[in-house]
Design an enzyme around this catalytic site. Structure first.
Site, mmCIF file in Angstrom:
data_model
loop_
_atom_site.group_PDB
_atom_site.id
_atom_site.type_symbol
_atom_site.label_atom_id
_atom_site.label_comp_id
_atom_site.label_asym_id
_atom_site.label_seq_id
_atom_site.Cartn_x
_atom_site.Cartn_y
_atom_site.Cartn_z
ATOM 1 N N GLU A 60 0.816 -1.216 0.000
ATOM 2 C CA GLU A 60 0.000 0.000 0.000
ATOM 3 C C GLU A 60 0.849 1.265 0.000
ATOM 4 O O GLU A 60 0.500 2.249 -0.655
ATOM 5 C CB GLU A 60 -0.961 0.000 1.190
ATOM 6 C CG GLU A 60 -2.127 -0.967 1.054
ATOM 7 C CD GLU A 60 -1.753 -2.414 1.322
ATOM 8 O OE1 GLU A 60 -0.634 -2.664 1.831
ATOM 9 O OE2 GLU A 60 -2.569 -3.312 1.028
ATOM 10 N N HIS A 129 -11.109 -5.526 8.303
ATOM 11 C CA HIS A 129 -11.945 -5.318 7.123
ATOM 12 C C HIS A 129 -13.190 -4.496 7.424
ATOM 13 O O HIS A 129 -14.091 -4.434 6.599
ATOM 14 C CB HIS A 129 -12.387 -6.668 6.529
ATOM 15 C CG HIS A 129 -11.289 -7.462 5.904
ATOM 16 N ND1 HIS A 129 -10.269 -8.022 6.627
ATOM 17 C CD2 HIS A 129 -11.049 -7.795 4.609
ATOM 18 C CE1 HIS A 129 -9.455 -8.675 5.813
ATOM 19 N NE2 HIS A 129 -9.906 -8.550 4.576
#
Lengths: 325, 375
Positions: A60, A129
């Site tokens: 990321e 998540h």
């Protein structure tokens, strides 16, 4: 006018942005061949090629950092972070680099880019998540932060965020991706991006939410109406800058304010809204500004997430409490 | 070291340096990277290094006199920076760390512009687009990703492998040995390899990350890491301006031709402190500095130039006088750098200012004005 899901609306908004400006790029993990794990980028690589719809290595910081370089070269990258909890490896690039280039360079350099983050819970997911990291980005000068709560906003706000010359964190309530349908007029002019919106007028209590909590807020207003209470519901839409003018106007009439978000309550957006509204509406308030947020625990295991998330009963309870002072 | 099951560990044996000019000033001709230089080029390298060393010394003195808050010295790294910088073409782009004063010099940035960051008058005193030279990166290694992304943009602009030397473009990421431990640098290797991006990773291995020696960062010579990422790495004598120029020039050409990234380890030594706040006597090992002094980048080129009859005393005196004049100008213009104005910072956060910042700016202005009324 077409009826579509939030996911389809985001896909259509991306497609339109890619058509309108050849400098727009989409990059992230699995955004190409697969179309993204939520299929938000479905079909884009086939139509725009792998130079513009870029499957990236699984890193990321690398994604955001190379997007900065592409922006410095004149491109407009739209980065997809696969899940909210995976944005933290890119946190340094976002906070120390993306947010500061314009400032550091005395305004000489701009890095127009959008960082899309599916956020929030309620989908029965495993750890990392279901997070709501918005306050961390709102707290960072140099970033703008917006979130959509319906297909029309998903379509319009994403295009406007991409067209903006400032970096924008674009938060997408993943719970709504495929569950929420609505009408989208692709030919209509886009409504202003940096504005909150009154989505249901009322006179007794002001209820402010954004993103994934909006449907709960509207349900609360419907139930309260049956109980004889008129609730004004406001969708913030833009979290940084905050557009509180409609909220302040509303609270001056209602005297009561409840702010709802999934993010942890302590130092969440609710705290900022409460502080600013108290400053502007001190003599109009009939009760303290109340917050309904996620508890100050890490996001829990999926089987108990419904107990953790602000729901109809918790928000109704807060509404009731504003009448207890 | 050999493990009974896993076999030998990668060798830590001392690799050969690419060298074109020995510490004694003797011109040597390695099989690879040998390059012909004109007399003007050689004299140019020498002048660059002398002037940049003066810039560095002058800035260090300005810090000692309280005119700068901090200065990161480049003493000893002049050849690495001038060699790499002069290998770049105008269309190439460099992403520097905070010690890249020599590369900045080759990109046409007035040394006075470097001082603002350290004087506290600005956070980057030049326009990166005017010089194809980014702002100094203070977060170690973060800019390596920016360089790689920029190189991905160059690819998308169709400016790789066209065969037109005026158009084909490469990008340089400058960083040090400490940065090679950063995740961002390693991620930039992954991205550059994956997309075959036209970027040269130019690592000045000056042996120290503040107080931590090279062996705290790596068990193998740094340039060999590149192989694991799938692109070539080479170690060059970073105190040899000719060799550094030759190797970086070749790496840049690979990138411009579309052959992808290269890692260049310029093996050098930080002769000064990490910055003016550092005290290297706490960690330096005996004999290091003396040994590296004998490898001084300027002295060896000067010896070579004299031996070849390319410079004489009068020429060297003229260069010294030019350095004196540059130092004098830096001292004067450092003190003349415009003071920043607090009112302005609210305008710089975004391209499109937010109503919130406009309100804070107005509140600040009113607050500041209230003091003026009192006075």
């Amino acid at each position: 006018m077409v009826t579509m899901t939030v996911a389809k609306a985001l896909n259509a908004g991306l497609r339109k942005a890619l058509e309108d400006d050849e400098k727009v790029l989409v990059m992230g993990e699995d955004v190409g061949t697969l179309g993204g794990v939520f299929r938000i980028t479905d079909g884009l690589q086939k139509d725009f090629g792998d130079d513009r719809i870029i499957d990236t290595p699984l890193a990321e910081s690398g994604i955001v950092g190379t997007a900065v370089g592409l922006a410095l070269r004149g491109y407009r990258p739209v980065v997809e972070i696969q899940f909210d909890g995976f944005v933290y490896p890119a946190y340094d690039q976002i906070v120390c680099q993306v947010a500061r280039f314009h400032f550091r360079s005395q305004g000489r350099v701009k890095v127009p880019m959008v960082i899309r983050i599916p956020y929030g819970g309620g989908i029965g997911a495993v750890e990392h998540h279901s997070e709501s990291p918005e306050a961390q980005f709102v707290h960072t000068p140099g970033l703008k932060v917006v979130t959509c709560s319906n297909p029309a906003d998903a379509y319009g706000m994403l295009q406007q965020a991409i067209a903006a010359d400032d970096p924008v964190i674009f938060l997408e309530p993943k719970r709504l991706y495929h569950s929420t349908k609505g009408e989208v007029d692709e030919s209509a002019p886009l409504p202003p991006l940096w504005h909150s919106r009154v989505v249901r007028p009322g006179s007794d209590v002001t209820l402010v939410g954004y993103g994934p909590t909006m449907s709960t807020c509207l349900d609360v207003a419907a139930v309260a109406e049956e109980e004889g209470r008129s609730i004004e519901v406001i969708d913030l839409r833009t979290l940084s800058p905050l557009d509180l003018a409609p909220v302040i106007e509303s609270v001056r009439r209602t005297g009561r304010l409840v702010v709802v978000h999934e993010a942890h309550q302590t130092l969440g957006l609710g705290a900022e809204v409460a502080a600013r509204v108290t400053e502007e509406c001190f003599h109009s308030l009939e009760a303290p500004v109340l917050r309904v947020g996620g508890y100050d625990t890490p996001y829990p295991a999926a089987r108990i997430e419904e107990a953790w998330l602000p729901d109809l009963d918790r928000v109704l309870d807060a509404v009731d409490r504003t009448f207890g002072y | 070291m050999t493990d009974a099951v896993f076999g030998p560990a990668p060798g830590a044996d001392e690799p050969e340096l690419v060298q074109l000019l020995t510490p004694e000033g003797e011109r040597v001709h390695p099989a690879a990277f040998d390059t012909d230089f004109t007399a003007d080029q050689l004299r140019g390298f020498h002048r660059d290094m002398v002037l940049v060393r003066r810039v560095d010394n002058e800035a260090t003195a300005l810090q000692r006199h309280g005119e700068l808050g901090l200065w990161p010295q480049l003493l000893g790294q002049e050849a690495a920076q001038i060699g790499a910088g002069r290998a770049m073409r105008p269309q190439d782009f460099a992403f520097p760390t905070y010690r890249e004063h020599g590369v900045a010099w080759t990109r046409g940035i007035d040394p006075v512009r470097l001082l603002g960051l350290f004087r506290g008058t600005d956070q980057g005193g030049w326009d990166p687009q005017d010089h194809n030279f980014g702002l100094y990166s203070i977060v170690v290694g973060a800019h390596s990703l920016h360089a790689t992304g920029y190189a991905m943009g160059v690819q998308r602009d169709g400016l790789v492998g066209t065969g037109d030397p005026e158009r084909d473009t490469a990008v340089v990421a400058c960083f040090g040995d400490g940065a090679t431990s950063q995740g961002d640098v390693n991620e930039s290797f992954v991205f550059a390899a994956s997309y075959n991006a036209p970027v040269v990773f130019f690592c000045q291995n000056n042996q120290w990350a503040i107080s931590e020696p090279l062996e705290r960062q790596t068990r193998i010579p740094l340039y060999r890491r590149a192989q694991g990422f799938g692109f070539p790495g080479v170690r060059v004598d970073g105190n040899d301006v000719l060799a550094t120029y030759a190797v970086v020039q070749a790496a840049l050409q690979r990138a411009r031709d579309g052959q992808g990234p290269t890692f260049v380890e310029a093996y050098t030594y930080r002769m000064g402190a990490h910055t003016t706040t550092d005290d290297p006597t706490r960690y330096r090992r005996g004999g290091d500095v003396e040994a590296w002094k004998a490898k001084d980048p300027i002295a060896r080129l000067e010896t070579h130039l004299r031996n070849e009859g390319l410079v004489d005393d009068a020429y060297l005196a003229a260069i010294a006088a030019e350095a004196d004049a540059l130092g004098e100008r830096m001292r004067r213009e450092c003190k003349e750098l415009p003071e920043p104005v607090a009112h302005d910072i609210f305008d710089l956060v975004h391209v499109e200012q937010t109503p919130e910042l406009a309100a804070q700016q107005a509140a600040y202005d009113a607050h500041a004005a209230s003091f003026e009324e009192v006075l």
